[in-house]
Design a protein around this motif. Structure first.
Motif, PDB file in Angstrom:
ATOM      1  N   SER A 198       7.740  -8.357  -3.247  1.00  0.00           N
ATOM      2  CA  SER A 198       7.671  -6.906  -3.312  1.00  0.00           C
ATOM      3  C   SER A 198       6.357  -6.395  -2.723  1.00  0.00           C
ATOM      4  N   GLU A 200       4.510  -4.129  -4.041  1.00  0.00           N
ATOM      5  CA  GLU A 200       3.538  -4.041  -5.135  1.00  0.00           C
ATOM      6  C   GLU A 200       2.849  -5.376  -5.387  1.00  0.00           C
ATOM      7  N   ALA A 203       0.428  -6.175  -2.480  1.00  0.00           N
ATOM      8  CA  ALA A 203      -0.760  -5.328  -2.582  1.00  0.00           C
ATOM      9  C   ALA A 203      -1.694  -5.850  -3.676  1.00  0.00           C
ATOM     10  N   ALA A 204      -1.121  -6.261  -4.797  1.00  0.00           N
ATOM     11  CA  ALA A 204      -1.944  -6.800  -5.883  1.00  0.00           C
ATOM     12  C   ALA A 204      -2.669  -8.067  -5.448  1.00  0.00           C
ATOM     13  N   ARG A 225       2.763   4.210   1.244  1.00  0.00           N
ATOM     14  CA  ARG A 225       2.282   3.956  -0.109  1.00  0.00           C
ATOM     15  C   ARG A 225       0.859   3.422  -0.030  1.00  0.00           C
ATOM     16  N   PHE A 227      -2.458   1.601  -2.571  1.00  0.00           N
ATOM     17  CA  PHE A 227      -2.840   0.949  -3.817  1.00  0.00           C
ATOM     18  C   PHE A 227      -4.347   0.715  -3.820  1.00  0.00           C
ATOM     19  N   LYS A 232      -2.305   4.194  -7.643  1.00  0.00           N
ATOM     20  CA  LYS A 232      -1.360   4.035  -6.554  1.00  0.00           C
ATOM     21  C   LYS A 232      -0.823   5.407  -6.190  1.00  0.00           C
ATOM     22  N   GLU A 234       1.783   7.768  -3.058  1.00  0.00           N
ATOM     23  CA  GLU A 234       2.764   7.735  -1.985  1.00  0.00           C
ATOM     24  C   GLU A 234       2.863   9.118  -1.363  1.00  0.00           C
ATOM     25  N   ASP A 277      -4.410   8.053  -8.499  1.00  0.00           N
ATOM     26  CA  ASP A 277      -3.085   8.352  -7.949  1.00  0.00           C
ATOM     27  C   ASP A 277      -3.097   9.613  -7.093  1.00  0.00           C
TER      28      ASP A 277
END
Length: 314
Positions: A198, A200, A203-204, A225, A227, A232, A234, A277
């Protein structure tokens, strides 16, 4: 000064998606485009790439001069200008085949000598990790820029057709990612690098690297998106009134993001990591307008800051 290091080239672009369409020669290359976009958005910008003495080199120098970009390597080289043969799908999304030349006609000593004494931002070009001999030189340049106080950003921009040694490329790219504070990639880059993972999760992983504090992923028509270590965000695309093509859209978006960060006094590693965010979404929205205006034109023609402000004021 903002410095962008990496390839410039000539895009041989068809005038339509037809297989036998006539081609026109346009100045291009992701770092080249980003440098022009940054300068048109109001930054003092230097471009670090050899320019050929051939006629295509003349074509490259013209938009750099018009945008006010400083050509940091002022002695032109004998190698022919690098070329990209562009094709479009039915959505007018671009793909490329490359013939490399002048963009590799450099030395470690020459590149480092051309760096300004003070570098606020150094952007790594997508071709830099492809070949081992090139990567060794560009890593030294990035290290020197960082030593001079630069925030380091990279647009991964995988060019699969140029990658003959996938394992070596991945290792070299990893080295550059370890040096970067800001990482941008497209969903196509993501699918090639980590198929099945994914966005996410990837990115992590990137945010766990030694310096990475911001990851931006572009999603084509689905927007983008972002991060950070604190949040985070978008944003959707900005659709221009008349669509041209997507050439240079990602480069324009990158310039927009770097502009927003600079104006928000958020280019430093700690400030990048603390973006929340709301800030991340605002950053992406600004970048989307820069990219969208560019997509209203044929080829890469990034907007001026006045053009961006006019859209934002609507």
């Amino acid at each position: 000064m903002f410095v962008v290091g990496g390839e410039s080239l000539i895009d041989l672009v068809p005038v339509s998606s037809a297989a036998d369409a006539e081609r026109v020669a346009l100045a291009g290359g992701s770092p080249f485009n980003c440098a022009i976009a940054l300068s048109k958005l109001g930054h003092e910008t230097g471009f670090l790439c050899p320019i050929s003495a051939d006629q295509y080199g003349d074509l490259l120098l013209k938009p750099l001069a018009e945008a006010g970009v400083a050509v940091l390597l002022d002695e032109r080289v004998d190698a022919p200008t690098t070329k990209a043969i562009v094709t479009f799908n039915d959505k007018m999304q671009a793909s490329y085949v490359f013939e490399r030349g002048a963009d590799r006609a450099f030395t470690r000593e020459g590149l480092i000598a051309a760096l300004p004494r003070q570098v606020a931002l150094y952007q790594i070009g997508g071709f830099c990790p492809i070949l081992e001999t090139d990567a060794d030189v560009w890593r030294a340049v990035v290290s020197e820029a960082a030593a001079r106080g630069a925030t380091i950003s990279i647009d991964i921009n995988v060019r699969e057709k140029l990658v003959d040694d996938e394992a070596g490329y991945r290792a070299r790219l990893s080295d550059f990612l370890d040096m970067a504070h800001i990482v941008k990639l497209s969903e196509e880059d993501h699918e090639w690098l980590v198929p099945g993972q994914s966005i996410e999760a990837y990115a992590a992983e990137l945010l766990k690297r030694p310096h990475c504090a911001l990851v931006v992923v572009t999603l084509g028509e689905q927007g983008s998106r972002a991060f950070s270590r604190a949040g985070k965000g978008e944003a959707p695309i900005y659709a221009p009134p008349v669509f041209g093509d997507t050439v240079g859209a990602g480069d324009s978006l990158m310039a927009g993001i770097l502009t927003w960060l600079s104006e928000a006094d958020a280019l430093g590693p700690d400030a990048l990591a603390a973006l929340n965010d709301e800030q991340l979404s605002a950053m992406l929205g600004f970048g989307a307008v820069v990219a969208g205006i560019n997509c209203g034109r044929k080829g890469c023609q990034p907007p001026t800051r006045d053009e961006v402000d006019a859209v934002l004021a609507q």
